[in-house]
Design a protein around this motif. Sequence first.
Motif, PDB file in Angstrom:
ATOM      1  N   LEU A  75     -16.267  87.662  69.905  1.00 53.52           N
ATOM      2  CA  LEU A  75     -15.652  86.363  69.632  1.00 53.52           C
ATOM      3  C   LEU A  75     -15.302  85.581  70.900  1.00 53.52           C
ATOM      4  CD1 LEU A  75     -13.343  87.078  66.550  1.00 53.52           C
ATOM      5  CD2 LEU A  75     -15.247  85.458  66.650  1.00 53.52           C
ATOM      6  N   PRO A  76     -14.729  86.199  71.941  1.00 55.45           N
ATOM      7  CA  PRO A  76     -14.389  85.422  73.139  1.00 55.45           C
ATOM      8  C   PRO A  76     -15.592  84.928  73.925  1.00 55.45           C
ATOM      9  CG  PRO A  76     -13.108  87.468  73.032  1.00 55.45           C
ATOM     10  CD  PRO A  76     -14.202  87.577  72.018  1.00 55.45           C
ATOM     11  N   LEU A  77     -16.788  85.427  73.591  1.00 53.85           N
ATOM     12  CA  LEU A  77     -17.978  85.013  74.332  1.00 53.85           C
ATOM     13  C   LEU A  77     -18.540  83.679  73.855  1.00 53.85           C
ATOM     14  CD1 LEU A  77     -19.887  88.438  74.519  1.00 53.85           C
ATOM     15  CD2 LEU A  77     -18.233  87.477  76.151  1.00 53.85           C
ATOM     16  N   VAL A  78     -18.154  83.243  72.657  1.00 60.15           N
ATOM     17  CA  VAL A  78     -18.720  82.015  72.100  1.00 60.15           C
ATOM     18  C   VAL A  78     -18.110  80.738  72.688  1.00 60.15           C
ATOM     19  CG1 VAL A  78     -19.151  80.697  69.989  1.00 60.15           C
ATOM     20  CG2 VAL A  78     -19.355  83.193  69.960  1.00 60.15           C
ATOM     21  N   PRO A  79     -16.775  80.604  72.753  1.00 60.95           N
ATOM     22  CA  PRO A  79     -16.208  79.332  73.230  1.00 60.95           C
ATOM     23  C   PRO A  79     -16.744  78.839  74.563  1.00 60.95           C
ATOM     24  CG  PRO A  79     -14.493  80.678  72.249  1.00 60.95           C
ATOM     25  CD  PRO A  79     -15.722  81.539  72.312  1.00 60.95           C
ATOM     26  N   PRO A  80     -16.951  79.695  75.580  1.00 59.95           N
ATOM     27  CA  PRO A  80     -17.462  79.160  76.842  1.00 59.95           C
ATOM     28  C   PRO A  80     -18.853  78.538  76.724  1.00 59.95           C
ATOM     29  CG  PRO A  80     -16.570  81.374  77.154  1.00 59.95           C
ATOM     30  CD  PRO A  80     -16.646  81.134  75.686  1.00 59.95           C
ATOM     31  N   GLN A  81     -19.605  78.925  75.685  1.00 62.76           N
ATOM     32  CA  GLN A  81     -20.966  78.412  75.520  1.00 62.76           C
ATOM     33  C   GLN A  81     -20.997  77.021  74.895  1.00 62.76           C
ATOM     34  OE1 GLN A  81     -23.333  80.260  76.926  1.00 62.76           O
ATOM     35  NE2 GLN A  81     -21.658  81.659  77.435  1.00 62.76           N
ATOM     36  N   LEU A  82     -19.833  76.496  74.492  1.00 59.52           N
ATOM     37  CA  LEU A  82     -19.777  75.206  73.801  1.00 59.52           C
ATOM     38  C   LEU A  82     -19.454  74.045  74.726  1.00 59.52           C
ATOM     39  CD1 LEU A  82     -17.851  76.381  70.593  1.00 59.52           C
ATOM     40  CD2 LEU A  82     -20.333  76.229  70.947  1.00 59.52           C
ATOM     41  N   GLU A  83     -19.574  74.267  76.034  1.00 61.57           N
ATOM     42  CA  GLU A  83     -19.183  73.248  76.998  1.00 61.57           C
ATOM     43  C   GLU A  83     -20.029  71.980  76.892  1.00 61.57           C
ATOM     44  OE1 GLU A  83     -16.173  72.169  79.273  1.00 61.57           O
ATOM     45  OE2 GLU A  83     -16.433  74.196  78.456  1.00 61.57           O
ATOM     46  N   LEU A  84     -21.275  72.121  76.439  1.00 59.05           N
ATOM     47  CA  LEU A  84     -22.122  70.945  76.259  1.00 59.05           C
ATOM     48  C   LEU A  84     -21.469  69.942  75.307  1.00 59.05           C
ATOM     49  CD1 LEU A  84     -24.795  69.397  76.583  1.00 59.05           C
ATOM     50  CD2 LEU A  84     -25.753  70.826  74.760  1.00 59.05           C
ATOM     51  N   MET A  85     -20.871  70.434  74.238  1.00 61.51           N
ATOM     52  CA  MET A  85     -20.195  69.547  73.297  1.00 61.51           C
ATOM     53  C   MET A  85     -18.960  68.926  73.922  1.00 61.51           C
ATOM     54  SD  MET A  85     -20.501  71.722  69.738  1.00 61.51           S
ATOM     55  CE  MET A  85     -19.975  70.340  68.743  1.00 61.51           C
ATOM     56  N   ARG A  86     -18.197  69.729  74.638  1.00 60.03           N
ATOM     57  CA  ARG A  86     -16.977  69.210  75.254  1.00 60.03           C
ATOM     58  C   ARG A  86     -17.295  68.122  76.273  1.00 60.03           C
ATOM     59  NH1 ARG A  86     -16.250  74.952  75.706  1.00 60.03           N
ATOM     60  NH2 ARG A  86     -15.074  75.731  73.892  1.00 60.03           N
ATOM     61  N   THR A  87     -18.344  68.343  77.054  1.00 57.62           N
ATOM     62  CA  THR A  87     -18.733  67.354  78.055  1.00 57.62           C
ATOM     63  C   THR A  87     -19.068  66.023  77.400  1.00 57.62           C
ATOM     64  OG1 THR A  87     -19.595  69.064  79.540  1.00 57.62           O
ATOM     65  CG2 THR A  87     -20.403  66.830  79.874  1.00 57.62           C
ATOM     66  N   THR A  88     -19.806  66.065  76.286  1.00 55.68           N
ATOM     67  CA  THR A  88     -20.178  64.841  75.571  1.00 55.68           C
ATOM     68  C   THR A  88     -18.959  64.136  75.005  1.00 55.68           C
ATOM     69  OG1 THR A  88     -22.305  65.824  74.978  1.00 55.68           O
ATOM     70  CG2 THR A  88     -21.590  63.921  73.700  1.00 55.68           C
ATOM     71  N   ASP A 105      -5.832  75.607  72.441  1.00 60.39           N
ATOM     72  CA  ASP A 105      -5.935  74.432  73.311  1.00 60.39           C
ATOM     73  C   ASP A 105      -7.364  73.991  73.564  1.00 60.39           C
ATOM     74  OD1 ASP A 105      -6.553  76.705  74.744  1.00 60.39           O
ATOM     75  OD2 ASP A 105      -5.494  76.116  76.566  1.00 60.39           O
ATOM     76  N   ASP A 106      -8.299  74.434  72.765  1.00 60.29           N
ATOM     77  CA  ASP A 106      -9.694  74.045  72.978  1.00 60.29           C
ATOM     78  C   ASP A 106      -9.840  72.530  72.858  1.00 60.29           C
ATOM     79  OD1 ASP A 106     -12.565  73.589  72.649  1.00 60.29           O
ATOM     80  OD2 ASP A 106     -12.719  75.731  72.283  1.00 60.29           O
ATOM     81  N   PRO A 107     -10.441  71.866  73.848  1.00 61.78           N
ATOM     82  CA  PRO A 107     -10.625  70.410  73.782  1.00 61.78           C
ATOM     83  C   PRO A 107     -11.449  69.952  72.584  1.00 61.78           C
ATOM     84  CG  PRO A 107     -10.947  71.177  76.028  1.00 61.78           C
ATOM     85  CD  PRO A 107     -10.852  72.411  75.163  1.00 61.78           C
ATOM     86  N   LEU A 108     -12.230  70.833  71.985  1.00 63.24           N
ATOM     87  CA  LEU A 108     -12.995  70.457  70.797  1.00 63.24           C
ATOM     88  C   LEU A 108     -12.088  70.176  69.604  1.00 63.24           C
ATOM     89  CD1 LEU A 108     -16.017  72.956  70.847  1.00 63.24           C
ATOM     90  CD2 LEU A 108     -16.104  70.476  71.180  1.00 63.24           C
TER      91      LEU A 108
END
Length: 280
Positions: free
Chosen positions: A157-170, A208-211
């Motif tokens: 589970l902790p490995l998934v959030p770091p992979q979503l940075e593309l969405m956060r950047t947009t 606190d996830d920016p998403l």
Amino acid sequence: MAKNNTITFYDLQLASGCTISPFVWATKYALKHKGFDLDIVPGGFTGIMERTGGKTERLPAIQDDGEWVLDSWLIAEYLDEKYPDRPTLIGDPSVKVLTQAMEAWLWKTAISPWMTCYIKSYRDRSLPQDHEYVTESRERMFGNTMENIIVGREDRLPLVPPQLELMRTTLRNNKWFGGDSPNYADYRLLAVFLFLASVADTPALTEDDPLRDWIDRGFDLYGGLGRHEGMSPIFGLKLREGDPEPFIKDPAKMGGGLASRNTGPQSTQEETAHLRGTKK
């Protein structure tokens, strides 16, 4: 034309009545985006042929004053073509191409690993008459029992959030993937997190996830369409020592590329110093 502004919508539900399929979620949002009321035909994984009068074995499906439309993308395109005077879902064909690319990335990045973490909950929350089908089909898909598939999920589970940075950047520079207002791209991507909320028996994203801003606003659309009582919190993942950082805390430290814009030599001095190793 939709009689009384109502379109018949064939739902795919869990025992709580919550929608489960991302494709069905996206279609539900698309219909609301167009301003329609829904005449919902409830049901789960089994009995779809009976509910649809033999029209389809898979959902989503809609019936618009006797006209049947199957497949989530075909439904969205149909709604735009049939009702051009209502808010547009797709607009330019490039929106479909780019959304499909983004969606394929998100499925591989998030849904695939999340399924290995929540597959037992996925089955347990389904309608009782669906348990056998879900168990047999998903265990065949993964080549293992559900009990074995979820083993070690606390490490995955902790490995998934770091992979979503593309969405956060947009989303740092845009309110929606559709720009100033949501379009079908938002609904296709939100559907992944709506699916997550329907099956997550433990949170998948940190508080606190920016998403969270985009997800919360998306779930709140159309009178709280994504706020079904059968859904679970998806924020609240507790990290352990050694788990990766869930997201980039300081975007200014990301460097150049997509994260910055060239406005002249001064705008790139810090990045250049970093690359040369002269940054203090």
